[in-house]
Design an enzyme around this catalytic site. Structure first.
Site, PDB file in Angstrom:
ATOM      1  N   ASP A 149       2.812  -1.923  -8.955  1.00 45.63           N
ATOM      2  CA  ASP A 149       1.746  -2.047  -7.999  1.00 45.63           C
ATOM      3  C   ASP A 149       1.617  -3.767  -8.015  1.00 45.63           C
ATOM      4  O   ASP A 149       1.528  -4.258  -8.945  1.00 45.63           O
ATOM      5  CB  ASP A 149       0.592  -1.297  -8.314  1.00 45.63           C
ATOM      6  CG  ASP A 149       0.957   0.116  -8.256  1.00 45.63           C
ATOM      7  OD1 ASP A 149       1.408   0.701  -7.260  1.00 45.63           O
ATOM      8  OD2 ASP A 149       0.316   0.772  -8.951  1.00 45.63           O
ATOM      9  N   ASP A 206       2.247   3.080  -1.279  1.00 44.64           N
ATOM     10  CA  ASP A 206       0.796   3.685  -1.292  1.00 44.64           C
ATOM     11  C   ASP A 206       0.277   3.345   0.160  1.00 44.64           C
ATOM     12  O   ASP A 206      -0.434   4.386   0.749  1.00 44.64           O
ATOM     13  CB  ASP A 206      -0.012   3.082  -2.433  1.00 44.64           C
ATOM     14  CG  ASP A 206       0.818   3.383  -3.775  1.00 44.64           C
ATOM     15  OD1 ASP A 206       1.254   4.600  -3.949  1.00 44.64           O
ATOM     16  OD2 ASP A 206       0.131   2.752  -4.748  1.00 44.64           O
TER      17      ASP A 206
END
Length: 232
Positions: A155, A189
């Site tokens: 991420d 995401d």
């Protein structure tokens, strides 16, 4: 909407997601990477669990989660082909493709990153009983930091739009620091979130039933019609 256009959307998202992840992981250590704007940073973290950094127990939970993602992608492949074949609303197909691409993007991390990178999160079952980080910059390697299905998700997108101290009238949280928006996530995401939110907002439009035509359809003929014509 044609199936090849759906595959194109998915391919573009996967390529962008994986390119950014590999660049971040092989060029920077975990932590702050750069400030693009005051409200938009690149901040490299890894997480062994679900989207937005949520965890799902220990190594067993990690494998279960990865297998669930794999099953979801397999089902999604069949479902996308079905809704395209039956000419569902274009907007619904695009949203389904976004969700599918996001799930596949994170599945790639979970399935293979432990095998192709030399550094990543490793579960310490003896002392910490949790995932422990690493120092330095990871590189592509045939000697991975873990095994198949045990990779961690990369991420990096961080939007600290504003930070404030909550007022005293906020129950249970008065005086605490509050940051919007604090989660760190990735393109996969974001793709899932955009697809789900768009579905919720436009569901009535996507699933609107076709109205039946009032009355009966008439057929034009060359027959002469007069009052003398009798219906038998």
């Amino acid at each position: 909407m044609k199936l090849r256009n759906v595959f194109l959307i998915i391919a573009l998202i996967i390529l962008a997601d994986q390119a950014l992840k590999i660049w971040i992981k092989t060029d920077y250590p975990t932590g702050k990477v750069m400030e693009i704007f005051p409200w938009f940073h690149l901040h490299f973290i890894e997480n062994p669990g679900m989207a937005w950094g949520w965890k799902f127990g220990n190594e067993t939970g990690k494998v279960v989660l990865t297998l669930f993602r794999l099953a979801a992608v397999i089902f999604g492949t069949w479902y996308l082909a079905r809704i395209v074949k039956h000419h569902y609303h274009k907007g619904f197909i695009v949203c389904a493709a976004l969700i599918y691409a996001g799930a596949l993007g994170n599945l790639i991390d979970s399935m293979f990153y432990g095998m192709i990178f030399d550094k990543g999160l490793v579960f310490d079952s003896v002392n910490a009983k949790d995932y422990i980080g690493y120092s330095g910059v990871a590189s592509l390697s045939s000697h991975g930091y873990s095994s198949f299905l045990h990779g961690s998700v990369v991420d990096m997108l961080y939007f600290p739009i504003f930070e404030t101290t909550l007022p005293s009238w906020v129950p249970f949280m008065d005086g605490e620091q509050f940051e919007f928006f604090s989660p760190i996530f990735n393109i996969a995401d974001a793709s899932i979130s955009v697809g789900v939110i768009t579905l919720l907002v436009f569901q009535k439009k996507f699933f609107k039933k076709k109205k039946e035509t009032d009355g009966y359809t008439t057929v034009e003929t060359n027959a002469n019609i007069s009052d003398e014509v009798q219906v038998q």
